[in-house]
Design a protein around this motif. Structure first.
Motif, PDB file in Angstrom:
ATOM      1  N   GLN A   1     -18.386   8.065 -28.540  1.00  0.00           N
ATOM      2  CA  GLN A   1     -17.412   9.827 -28.747  1.00  0.00           C
ATOM      3  C   GLN A   1     -17.408   9.837 -29.948  1.00  0.00           C
TER       4      GLN A   1
ATOM      5  N   ARG B   1      -9.398  12.099 -35.441  1.00  0.00           N
ATOM      6  CA  ARG B   1     -10.283  13.326 -34.278  1.00  0.00           C
ATOM      7  C   ARG B   1     -11.372  12.245 -33.807  1.00  0.00           C
ATOM      8  N   ASP B   2     -12.078  12.356 -32.806  1.00  0.00           N
ATOM      9  CA  ASP B   2     -13.747  11.957 -32.098  1.00  0.00           C
ATOM     10  C   ASP B   2     -14.288  12.550 -32.702  1.00  0.00           C
ATOM     11  N   ARG B   3     -15.473  12.389 -32.462  1.00  0.00           N
ATOM     12  CA  ARG B   3     -16.655  12.855 -32.792  1.00  0.00           C
ATOM     13  C   ARG B   3     -16.884  14.337 -32.798  1.00  0.00           C
ATOM     14  N   SER B   4     -16.346  14.668 -31.619  1.00  0.00           N
ATOM     15  CA  SER B   4     -16.290  16.193 -31.196  1.00  0.00           C
ATOM     16  C   SER B   4     -15.134  16.333 -31.657  1.00  0.00           C
TER      17      SER B   4
END
Length: 213
Positions: free
Chosen positions: A150, A186-189
């Motif tokens: 994620q 930030r994460d992948r989203s």
């Protein structure tokens, strides 16, 4: 009582609704005499429950080093993992049991193993929020910048679970070669650690993380 049950022919492989055997419960409680009795009666040392947790995993999760050693001596696979890829080292780390975690390393359990979502022992320790365990992992070469599938690093797990003290430790100078900017990415989203904290109701921690960005 266990001796009476076994003498009456009770099946030591009887399980609860989750598929966990009596040996799982005995190992998790560190009841060595019960473990010995169950094994002598034919209990399977590595019998997993429905998620793949073995008696050794139960013992490691609860910091029962003597039970871990007993099961290993009786043939338990110290490298066994659950269906999700969680091994004895992960369980000991999640429970913040340094002794059991150290035992797992001494018998060769992979400290760098990842579960099916790409989470390492650092993610487990961060989810639990234990600074001492995280410091212990750092001393043993675990990578605090590692991100799972994620895109979450340990800081993300700490933020999501509201562990303010651990967040402060991770943002401090105690984690070498890993800058705050790297941890705050930030994460992948596209969600930041600050937003993770806010989404889970930790407004104060979210503000602290936002200020550090």
């Amino acid at each position: 009582r266990l001796a009476v049950l076994l003498a009456r022919g009770w099946d030591p492989e009887t399980t609860d609704r989750h598929g966990s055997s009596a040996l799982c419960w005995a190992a998790g409680a560190g009841e060595l005499r019960a473990c010995e009795a169950l094994l002598a009666a034919g209990a399977i040392v590595d019998a997993p429950n429905r998620t793949g947790r073995t008696p050794l995993h139960w013992a490691a999760r609860n910091g029962k080093e003597d039970a871990c050693a007993l099961l290993a001596a009786r043939g338990a696979d110290v490298h066994a993992a659950t269906k999700d890829g969680v091994n004895a080292f992960h369980w000991a780390v999640f429970g913040a049991h340094v002794g059991a975690a150290d035992w797992a390393l001494r018998v060769g359990v992979d400290r760098h193993a990842l579960n099916r979502w790409g989470c390492s022992a650092v993610h487990w320790a961060a989810s639990a929020g234990d600074v001492a365990m995280c410091r212990w992992l750092l001393e043993r070469g675990l990578d605090f910048s590692l991100r799972n599938q994620q895109g979450h690093c340990g800081l993300c797990k700490a933020a999501w679970n509201g562990h303010a003290g651990l967040v402060e430790w991770m943002l401090g100078a105690e984690v070498p070669n890993v800058g705050a900017r790297q941890l705050l990415a930030r994460d992948r989203s596209g969600i930041s650690p600050a937003e993770l904290a806010r989404l889970n109701g930790f407004a104060g921690l979210a503000a602290r993380l936002a200020a550090a960005e």
